[in-house]
Write an enzyme that holds these catalytic residues in place. Sequence first.
Site, PDB file in Angstrom:
ATOM      1  N   ASP A   1       0.819  -1.218   0.000  1.00  0.00           N
ATOM      2  CA  ASP A   1       0.000   0.000   0.000  1.00  0.00           C
ATOM      3  C   ASP A   1       0.850   1.264   0.000  1.00  0.00           C
ATOM      4  OD1 ASP A   1      -2.348  -1.438   0.014  1.00  0.00           O
ATOM      5  OD2 ASP A   1      -2.651  -1.288   2.187  1.00  0.00           O
TER       6      ASP A   1
ATOM      7  N   ARG B   1       0.730   5.315  16.927  1.00  0.00           N
ATOM      8  CA  ARG B   1       0.324   6.236  15.854  1.00  0.00           C
ATOM      9  C   ARG B   1       0.641   7.700  16.142  1.00  0.00           C
ATOM     10  NH1 ARG B   1       1.142   1.942  13.499  1.00  0.00           N
ATOM     11  NH2 ARG B   1      -0.550   0.840  12.436  1.00  0.00           N
TER      12      ARG B   1
ATOM     13  N   ASP C   1      -6.863   3.881  12.768  1.00  0.00           N
ATOM     14  CA  ASP C   1      -5.558   4.527  12.593  1.00  0.00           C
ATOM     15  C   ASP C   1      -5.634   5.845  11.832  1.00  0.00           C
ATOM     16  OD1 ASP C   1      -4.155   2.742  14.106  1.00  0.00           O
ATOM     17  OD2 ASP C   1      -3.613   1.442  12.426  1.00  0.00           O
TER      18      ASP C   1
ATOM     19  N   SER D   1      -4.155  -9.710   8.596  1.00  0.00           N
ATOM     20  CA  SER D   1      -3.601  -8.368   8.673  1.00  0.00           C
ATOM     21  C   SER D   1      -2.961  -8.253  10.043  1.00  0.00           C
ATOM     22  CB  SER D   1      -4.710  -7.333   8.512  1.00  0.00           C
ATOM     23  OG  SER D   1      -4.274  -6.097   9.041  1.00  0.00           O
TER      24      SER D   1
HETATM   25  N1  ARG Z   1      -7.527  -2.891  16.694  1.00  0.00           N
HETATM   26  C1  ARG Z   1      -6.260  -2.370  17.039  1.00  0.00           C
HETATM   27  C2  ARG Z   1      -6.304  -0.877  17.165  1.00  0.00           C
HETATM   28  O1  ARG Z   1      -7.178  -0.248  16.649  1.00  0.00           O
HETATM   29  C3  ARG Z   1      -5.180  -2.813  16.083  1.00  0.00           C
HETATM   30  C4  ARG Z   1      -5.307  -2.292  14.680  1.00  0.00           C
HETATM   31  C5  ARG Z   1      -4.406  -2.944  13.660  1.00  0.00           C
HETATM   32  N2  ARG Z   1      -4.645  -4.366  13.588  1.00  0.00           N
HETATM   33  C6  ARG Z   1      -4.190  -5.179  12.636  1.00  0.00           C
HETATM   34  N3  ARG Z   1      -4.400  -6.450  12.818  1.00  0.00           N
HETATM   35  N4  ARG Z   1      -3.576  -4.745  11.602  1.00  0.00           N
HETATM   36  O2  ARG Z   1      -5.454  -0.304  17.802  1.00  0.00           O
END
Ligand code: ARG
Length: 391
Positions: A13, A92, A121, A173
């Site tokens: 990406d 983040r 995110d 993921s």
């Molecule tokens: N749900 C978690 C959050 O919002 C992790 C997000 C990313 N998860 C992932 N499997 N890529 O902080």
Amino acid sequence: MEKVVLAYSGGLDTSCVIPWLKDRGYQTIAFCANLGQGDNLALIKKKALSSGASKVYCLDVQNEFIMDYVFPALKAGALYEGKYVLACALSRPLIAKHQVNIARKEKAGGLVHGCTGKGNDQVRFETTFRLLAPGMEIIAPLRIWEFKTREEEIDFAKSRRIPVPVTKKSPYSIDTNIYGRAIECGVLEDPWKEPPEDVYALTSDPRQSPAQPGYVTITFDNGIPTKINGKTYGPVALVQALNKIGGRHGVGRMDMIENRLVGIKSREIYENPAGTMLHTALNDLESLVLDRETMRLKAVLSLKYAELVYNGLWETPLKQQLDAYFSKLHERSSGTVRLKLYKGHCTVVGRKSPKSRYKQKLATYGKGDQFDQKLAEGFVKLWGMPFISGQ
Ligand code: ARG
């Protein structure tokens, strides 16, 4: 060409984002944060350049991450919806802050991330951008670009000579950093299905974990973990060591349906050996050193703090005020907690502190009892008095 700073991971990406931006008149500076995700950063740097980035910044931010993000959240007892240690959510605002710094240094006018419109995110990145650099342009290509499928993206990547991974894409993921892993998608999208063993990487299957329990002590100074088994560790080494010890015993696995900020429920699997041990230990130490009223209010504010972190509000005044509150609260939180690790479980089996409020001479049912039983009679009578009706 206008310069922009992209949070770059090295994946398909964010690699496609670079030529996509070039087509729209932007020159991309890639920023790659080393958060202990275990990727080969030299390779990622090369990939950013071969994808067309004009410059790449790679920074090791692990120490800053643990000191300024993970430990404050630990002191706050921040567990989202009572469970998730926020490993991804905490990273983040740190990445976003560095992007802003780089943008200022490079006189870039825009900030770019590779998040989709469905997740948390995007909110964390953009809210941090806007709070730290109001007025800077924000671009979220994945929300607006033309690619509907991964295949279309791969075709685009090939047409721009971006190396496409030859290995079969993981069915999951995954987000990883030094504080833990989050795994979703694939078979996990069915909340009824048990996670297959191949989703886990930091923790061993409890069936294969040691047959004997492991014991470990964690020492805290004012709510900050400083020692394991009496030996002093720096922040990064401490988290790494706990991940290793806990992971060996299968500690820190979590299967959770969570409420995303955008309104979707999602099923996420977490692996957080260090986070689980640290939260368990500090919370227990608090029960020894804090008074009852402080503990009650703290539980409420912990929940609030976790929501602020999860919802991308790290850089807000309220979060800073709460940090001050938790730092004051932890002036008493020095001491040592003894954990027992066994087949995926992490239990507290001992705690001690020079600041303990536990008074054995009052609690004891044995010899040396100093509790004045007679005082209780009047206390109990008055306690119920407001609720008794009649003249
Ligand atoms: N749900 C978690 C959050 O919002 C992790 C997000 C990313 N998860 C992932 N499997 N890529 O902080």
